[in-house]
Design an enzyme around this catalytic site. Structure first.
Site, PDB file in Angstrom:
ATOM      1  N   ARG A 190       0.821  -1.219   0.000  1.00 18.06           N
ATOM      2  CA  ARG A 190       0.000   0.000   0.000  1.00 18.06           C
ATOM      3  C   ARG A 190       0.851   1.264   0.000  1.00 18.06           C
ATOM      4  NH1 ARG A 190      -4.854  -2.109   3.953  1.00 18.06           N
ATOM      5  NH2 ARG A 190      -6.033  -3.054   2.262  1.00 18.06           N
ATOM      6  N   LYS A 212     -20.197 -17.377  -0.920  1.00 14.46           N
ATOM      7  CA  LYS A 212     -21.647 -17.204  -0.778  1.00 14.46           C
ATOM      8  C   LYS A 212     -22.299 -16.406  -1.889  1.00 14.46           C
ATOM      9  CE  LYS A 212     -22.041 -17.683   4.144  1.00 14.46           C
ATOM     10  NZ  LYS A 212     -22.347 -17.026   5.399  1.00 14.46           N
ATOM     11  N   GLY A 228     -11.275  -8.758  -2.851  1.00 12.00           N
ATOM     12  CA  GLY A 228     -11.016  -9.788  -1.852  1.00 12.00           C
ATOM     13  C   GLY A 228     -10.178 -10.968  -2.284  1.00 12.00           C
ATOM     14  N   GLY A 256     -13.089  -4.024  -0.384  1.00 11.30           N
ATOM     15  CA  GLY A 256     -14.471  -3.548  -0.226  1.00 11.30           C
ATOM     16  C   GLY A 256     -14.819  -2.464  -1.230  1.00 11.30           C
TER      17      GLY A 256
HETATM   18  P1  AMP Z   1     -15.541 -14.734  -0.896  1.00 11.17           P
HETATM   19  O1  AMP Z   1     -14.857 -13.981   0.210  1.00 11.17           O
HETATM   20  O2  AMP Z   1     -17.029 -14.764  -0.808  1.00 11.17           O
HETATM   21  O3  AMP Z   1     -15.013 -14.354  -2.252  1.00 11.17           O
HETATM   22  O4  AMP Z   1     -15.177 -16.255  -0.674  1.00 11.17           O
HETATM   23  C1  AMP Z   1     -13.875 -16.708  -0.750  1.00 11.17           C
HETATM   24  C2  AMP Z   1     -13.801 -17.981  -0.016  1.00 11.17           C
HETATM   25  O5  AMP Z   1     -14.623 -18.938  -0.684  1.00 11.17           O
HETATM   26  C3  AMP Z   1     -12.421 -18.585   0.007  1.00 11.17           C
HETATM   27  O6  AMP Z   1     -11.962 -18.554   1.319  1.00 11.17           O
HETATM   28  C4  AMP Z   1     -12.617 -20.008  -0.483  1.00 11.17           C
HETATM   29  O7  AMP Z   1     -11.963 -20.964   0.305  1.00 11.17           O
HETATM   30  C5  AMP Z   1     -14.113 -20.200  -0.378  1.00 11.17           C
HETATM   31  N1  AMP Z   1     -14.620 -21.221  -1.288  1.00 11.17           N
HETATM   32  C6  AMP Z   1     -14.431 -21.304  -2.608  1.00 11.17           C
HETATM   33  N2  AMP Z   1     -14.994 -22.427  -3.102  1.00 11.17           N
HETATM   34  C7  AMP Z   1     -15.554 -23.073  -2.066  1.00 11.17           C
HETATM   35  C8  AMP Z   1     -16.282 -24.285  -1.921  1.00 11.17           C
HETATM   36  N3  AMP Z   1     -16.525 -25.066  -2.960  1.00 11.17           N
HETATM   37  N4  AMP Z   1     -16.713 -24.619  -0.705  1.00 11.17           N
HETATM   38  C9  AMP Z   1     -16.447 -23.834   0.355  1.00 11.17           C
HETATM   39  N5  AMP Z   1     -15.781 -22.682   0.293  1.00 11.17           N
HETATM   40  C10 AMP Z   1     -15.334 -22.301  -0.897  1.00 11.17           C
END
Ligand code: AMP
Length: 396
Positions: free
Chosen positions: A35, A197, A353, A376
Site C-alpha cells: 500500500r 456465498k 477480496g 471492499g
Molecule cells: P468470498 O470472500 O465470498 O469471495 O469467498 C472466498 C472464499 O470462498 C475462500 O476462502 C474459499 O476458500 C471459499 N470457497 C471457494 N470455493 C468453495 C467451496 N466449494 N466450498 C467452500 N468454500 C469455498
C-alpha cells in the site's frame, strides 16, 4: 475526472489521503508494504514539481489512541519506499501539526498520526474535517481502500477544497480500470464470480448482467445454483434461502442474453481438510456425505475455453478452496487461462477480496492487466455504487 496531472504543485502543500493501513509484525515492522508502494507515484509527482506532501491515513481500528496503532511505526518504511526523509507529527490536528505544516519546505514529506485516534474521523465529522483541511492548499485522495467510506478525511474534507481537489494516480487508475470492464469493455466480456456465498455477490451479479456476455459462476456459491436446478450436491456449501434468487438470476441472464456457465464436475471430499481423500463427481450428482471443494478438470477446461474467447475479463472470487493446496487446482487453472488471454491482448481485471489473494499467492500478478488494491471499495464499484470518496472529488 480531475487528477494530479491537472494541477501545478510548485510551492503548494498537498494534503494527501493515503491508505497506509499496512500489516505490522509484533515488533512494529511493516510486513507488507504494497500500500505504501501504491501511493508512492502520487507523492513523487508532487515532490518532483516542487510541492510538499502532508500525508494522512488510518491504521487499524483503534478504540482510543493505543500505541500499537501509531503511524510512527511505519515512518522508516515510508521513508525507505519514497527514498526521502519523512517527518512525523504525533497528532493529526492541533497546534503541533500547525507548527509542523508551517515549517514544511517544498520537496518535503510530513506524515500525520493515525486519523482514527479521533472517533470524528469515522463519524465523518465536519468540524474535524475542517481542521484537517487547514493542512493543505490542494486535497488529493489516493486512498482507494477507503473510498467507499464517507469518513472525514476521505469524503467530508473535500468540501473544503472547491476546485482544489483531485484524484491521486492510484485512485484514478482504479477508476479507469474498472471502467475498462463496466463502461468501455470490449466484447465478449466475461465475469468469473466465485467465492463462498451467493448472498455476498448478488448485487455484483445483478449489476454486471447488463454488461457481460458470459457469467462464470464458481466456488461454493455455485452449489446454490446447482441445487436450485434440481442437482444433488451432498454436503456442499449451500444457501437454501437463496435458491429462488439463483433461479431468478438465471432467468434474468437468459432474458438479457448472458450465457451462464456453472461447474459440471467437482473435486469432492468428506472432510474440510487438505489431507482428506478426494475424487471427482458431476457437480449435480455429489454423493450424500461428500462435498465439492474445487472445480474438476472438465469444469476447468470449460471455463478456460470461455475465458480464451473473451476480450474483457473480470475475476472476482476463487472457484475453489484455494487456501488448501489440494483444492487450489481449479483457481490456478482460472489464473492460467486469464494469463493466456491477457497475453494475446485481452484486458483482465482482478478485483475484490479473495481473487486478489489467489492471484498473488499463485504469482499471476504480473500476468493480468490490473489487480485492484481495494477489497471492499472494488466490490462496491462492481456493485454499481458511487463511492462517497469518489463523488466528493467529482462534485464541485
Ligand atoms: P468470498 O470472500 O465470498 O469471495 O469467498 C472466498 C472464499 O470462498 C475462500 O476462502 C474459499 O476458500 C471459499 N470457497 C471457494 N470455493 C468453495 C467451496 N466449494 N466450498 C467452500 N468454500 C469455498
Amino acid at each position: 475526472m480531475s487528477t494530479i496531472k491537472d494541477f501545478n504543485f510548485s510551492g503548494k502543500k498537498a494534503l494527501i489521503r493515503v491508505d497506509f493501513n499496512v500489516p505490522l509484525e509484533g515488533n512494529g515492522m511493516v510486513s507488507d508494504n504494497t500500500r505504501i508502494e501504491a501511493a508512492a507515484p502520487t507523492i513523487h509527482e508532487v515532490l518532483r514539481q516542487g510541492g510538499s506532501c502532508v500525508l494522512m491515513s488510518h491504521l487499524g481500528r483503534p478504540k482510543s489512541n493505543e500505541a500499537e496503532y501509531s503511524l510512527k511505526h511505519i515512518v522508516p518504511e515510508v521513508s525507505k519506499v519514497l527514498g526521502v526523509p519523512v517527518a512525523f507529527v504525533s497528532d493529526c490536528i492541533g497546534p503541533e501539526v500547525e507548527h509542523a505544516v508551517k515549517e514544511l519546505q517544498p520537496g518535503s514529506v510530513l506524515l500525520l498520526e493515525n486519523l482514527r485516534y479521533y472517533p470524528e474521523e469515522t463519524q465523518g465529522d465536519r468540524a474535524f474535517a475542517g481542521q484537517l483541511a487547514q493542512w493543505g492548499d490542494i486535497y488529493i485522495n489516493d486512498a482507494f481502500g477507503t473510498a467507499h467510506r464517507a469518513h472525514a478525511s476521505t469524503t467530508i474534507v473535500a468540501d473544503f477544497f472547491p476546485k482544489n481537489k483531485c484524484f491521486g494516480l492510484l485512485l484514478a487508475s482504479e477508476i479507469e480500470n474498472v471502467n475498462k470492464v463496466l463502461r468501455d469493455g470490449k466484447a465478449p466480456i466475461t465475469a468469473i464470480i466465485g467465492g463462498a456465498k451467493v448472498s455476498s455477490k448478488i448485487t455484483i451479479i445483478k449489476n454486471i448482467l447488463d454488461t457481460v456476455d458470459h457469467l462464470i459462476i464458481g466456488g461454493g456459491m455455485a452449489f446454490t445454483f446447482v441445487k436450485a436446478l434440481g442437482g444433488s450436491i451432498g454436503e456442499s456449501l449451500v444457501e437454501d434461502d437463496k435458491q429462488q434468487l439463483a433461479l431468478e438470476i438465471l432467468a434474468e441472464a437468459k432474458q438479457k442474453g448472458v450465457l451462464v456457465h456453472l461447474p459440471i464436475d467437482s473435486c469432492i471430499t468428506q472432510e474440510f481438510s487438505n489431507e482428506s481423500p478426494t475424487k471427482m463427481a458431476p457437480t449435480d450428482a455429489i454423493p450424500e456425505t461428500w462435498m465439492g471443494l474445487d472445480a474438476g478438470p472438465k469444469t476447468q477446461a470449460l471455463f478456460a475455453e470461455v475465458i480464451q474467447q473473451s476480450e474483457t475479463i473480470l475475476f472476482n472470487g476463487p472457484v475453489g478452496v484455494f487456501e488448501l493446496p489440494t483444492f487450489a487446482k481449479g483457481t490456478v487453472a482460472i489464473c492460467e487461462a486469464i494469463a493466456r488471454a491477457t497475453q494475446r491482448g485481452a484486458f483482465s481485471l482482478v478485483g475484490g477480496g479473495d481473487s486478489v489473494s489467489s492471484v498473488k499467492q499463485f504469482h499471476f500478478e504480473q500476468k493480468v492487466s490490473y489487480v485492484s488494491t481495494g477489497g471492499g471499495a472494488m466490490l462496491e464499484m462492481l456493485e454499481g455504487k458511487t463511492l462517497p470518496g469518489i463523488a466528493a472529488i467529482l462534485n464541485d
